[in-house]
Design a protein around this motif. Structure first.
Motif, PDB file in Angstrom:
ATOM      1  N   LEU A  67    -124.466  -7.661  13.808  1.00 23.57           N
ATOM      2  CA  LEU A  67    -125.884  -7.279  13.807  1.00 23.57           C
ATOM      3  C   LEU A  67    -126.100  -5.917  13.164  1.00 23.57           C
ATOM      4  N   PHE A  68    -125.167  -4.989  13.374  1.00 20.99           N
ATOM      5  CA  PHE A  68    -125.302  -3.694  12.704  1.00 20.99           C
ATOM      6  C   PHE A  68    -125.305  -3.870  11.189  1.00 20.99           C
ATOM      7  N   GLU A  69    -124.402  -4.704  10.665  1.00 14.76           N
ATOM      8  CA  GLU A  69    -124.326  -4.929   9.222  1.00 14.76           C
ATOM      9  C   GLU A  69    -125.616  -5.556   8.688  1.00 14.76           C
ATOM     10  N   VAL A  70    -126.205  -6.449   9.469  1.00 15.55           N
ATOM     11  CA  VAL A  70    -127.464  -7.080   9.082  1.00 15.55           C
ATOM     12  C   VAL A  70    -128.565  -6.023   8.977  1.00 15.55           C
ATOM     13  N   CYS A  71    -128.679  -5.183   9.992  1.00 11.62           N
ATOM     14  CA  CYS A  71    -129.717  -4.142   9.994  1.00 11.62           C
ATOM     15  C   CYS A  71    -129.468  -3.129   8.879  1.00 11.62           C
ATOM     16  N   ASP A  72    -128.214  -2.715   8.732  1.00 12.73           N
ATOM     17  CA  ASP A  72    -127.842  -1.744   7.710  1.00 12.73           C
ATOM     18  C   ASP A  72    -128.109  -2.278   6.303  1.00 12.73           C
ATOM     19  N   ALA A  73    -127.866  -3.568   6.089  1.00 13.21           N
ATOM     20  CA  ALA A  73    -128.076  -4.167   4.766  1.00 13.21           C
ATOM     21  C   ALA A  73    -129.552  -4.220   4.395  1.00 13.21           C
ATOM     22  N   ASP A  74    -130.434  -4.222   5.398  1.00 11.96           N
ATOM     23  CA  ASP A  74    -131.867  -4.308   5.110  1.00 11.96           C
ATOM     24  C   ASP A  74    -132.485  -2.955   4.783  1.00 11.96           C
ATOM     25  N   SER A  75    -132.340  -1.987   5.698  1.00  6.51           N
ATOM     26  CA  SER A  75    -133.046  -0.716   5.495  1.00  6.51           C
ATOM     27  C   SER A  75    -132.561   0.355   6.452  1.00  6.51           C
ATOM     28  N   ALA A  76    -132.883   1.600   6.120  1.00  8.56           N
ATOM     29  CA  ALA A  76    -132.565   2.725   6.994  1.00  8.56           C
ATOM     30  C   ALA A  76    -133.346   2.631   8.301  1.00  8.56           C
ATOM     31  N   VAL A  77    -134.552   2.080   8.261  1.00  9.28           N
ATOM     32  CA  VAL A  77    -135.355   1.944   9.489  1.00  9.28           C
ATOM     33  C   VAL A  77    -134.679   0.980  10.451  1.00  9.28           C
ATOM     34  N   LEU A  78    -134.254  -0.193   9.962  1.00  9.29           N
ATOM     35  CA  LEU A  78    -133.572  -1.134  10.855  1.00  9.29           C
ATOM     36  C   LEU A  78    -132.237  -0.576  11.333  1.00  9.29           C
ATOM     37  N   GLU A  79    -131.556   0.185  10.498  1.00  9.54           N
ATOM     38  CA  GLU A  79    -130.318   0.835  10.932  1.00  9.54           C
ATOM     39  C   GLU A  79    -130.621   1.813  12.076  1.00  9.54           C
ATOM     40  N   GLY A  80    -131.716   2.568  11.963  1.00 10.95           N
ATOM     41  CA  GLY A  80    -132.130   3.489  13.023  1.00 10.95           C
ATOM     42  C   GLY A  80    -132.530   2.757  14.292  1.00 10.95           C
ATOM     43  N   ILE A  81    -133.197   1.619  14.140  1.00  9.09           N
ATOM     44  CA  ILE A  81    -133.580   0.805  15.304  1.00  9.09           C
ATOM     45  C   ILE A  81    -132.316   0.309  16.002  1.00  9.09           C
ATOM     46  N   TYR A  82    -131.350  -0.158  15.231  1.00  7.98           N
ATOM     47  CA  TYR A  82    -130.090  -0.614  15.822  1.00  7.98           C
ATOM     48  C   TYR A  82    -129.453   0.520  16.631  1.00  7.98           C
ATOM     49  N   ALA A  83    -129.375   1.714  16.044  1.00 13.14           N
ATOM     50  CA  ALA A  83    -128.769   2.860  16.730  1.00 13.14           C
ATOM     51  C   ALA A  83    -129.523   3.223  18.009  1.00 13.14           C
ATOM     52  N   ALA A  84    -130.839   3.029  18.007  1.00 16.60           N
ATOM     53  CA  ALA A  84    -131.644   3.349  19.191  1.00 16.60           C
ATOM     54  C   ALA A  84    -131.452   2.334  20.319  1.00 16.60           C
ATOM     55  N   LEU A  85    -131.175   1.071  19.971  1.00 21.36           N
ATOM     56  CA  LEU A  85    -131.086   0.004  20.971  1.00 21.36           C
ATOM     57  C   LEU A  85    -129.674  -0.312  21.456  1.00 21.36           C
TER      58      LEU A  85
END
Length: 184
Positions: A67-85
């Motif tokens: 899931l981290f790779e999925v979020c990271d591959a999309d955008s910095a915002v989704l990467e930040g959301i992943y880190a927050a959750l």
């Protein structure tokens, strides 16, 4: 316009490639919606737009994607959301008290309401409609200052702040923590 609820609809649009998806970013789907309000004479009026990013988290996991790779591959915002959750092991952070069993991660990216409808509940209705359609059993996240909602509106929608971040979230598997049991 009054503060009453509107009658209307949202015309959603989403496009995706055919499964199997070969790249982590393909598990993220951009959904746009045109918000339509009915006037007092039942005329349809374009009243705004809503944009979501829906992460097919269960599908990604079932296909062996992180899931981290999925979020990271999309955008910095989704990467930040992943880190927050999520914690470093990939589990939801304990302090957020997220119910297990969620299946999608939804980023509420944008809600724009035309000026003549801004002092109404149309933005809240549009958000609730979009979440019912695309996040019935998901985690929903937004950038708090990004949607121009009052603290009361965020609470009405059931969002809570993620400490130390700019994000708010809503666990669709839980009842709104601000709901007044006496008025139900």
């Amino acid at each position: 316009m009054s503060h009453e609820d509107f009658y209307g609809s949202i015309n959603f649009s989403v496009s995706t490639g055919l499964v199997p998806w070969g790249d982590p970013s393909e598990y993220v789907h951009r959904v746009t919606g045109t918000i339509i309000a009915y006037s007092e004479t039942d005329e349809e009026v374009d009243a705004g737009e809503i944009v979501l990013r829906v992460v097919s988290a269960t599908e990604a996991t079932n296909q062996g994607e992180d899931l981290f790779e999925v979020c990271d591959a999309d955008s910095a915002v989704l990467e930040g959301i992943y880190a927050a959750l999520f914690d470093p092991s990939g589990d939801t952070k304990e302090e957020l008290d997220i119910e297990p069993g969620w299946n999608s991660l939804v980023f509420l990216e944008k809600v724009e309401i035309d000026p003549q409808h801004r002092q109404t509940t149309l933005n809240i209705q549009a958000i609730e409609t979009a979440l019912a359609m695309f996040a019935a059993e998901g985690l929903v996240v937004a950038v708090e200052e990004g949607l121009d909602l009052t603290i009361e509106a965020w609470k009405r929608l059931g969002f809570v702040r993620i400490a130390g971040t700019r994000f708010v979230f809503r666990d669709q598997l839980k009842v709104n923590p601000y709901r007044d049991e006496k008025s139900v």
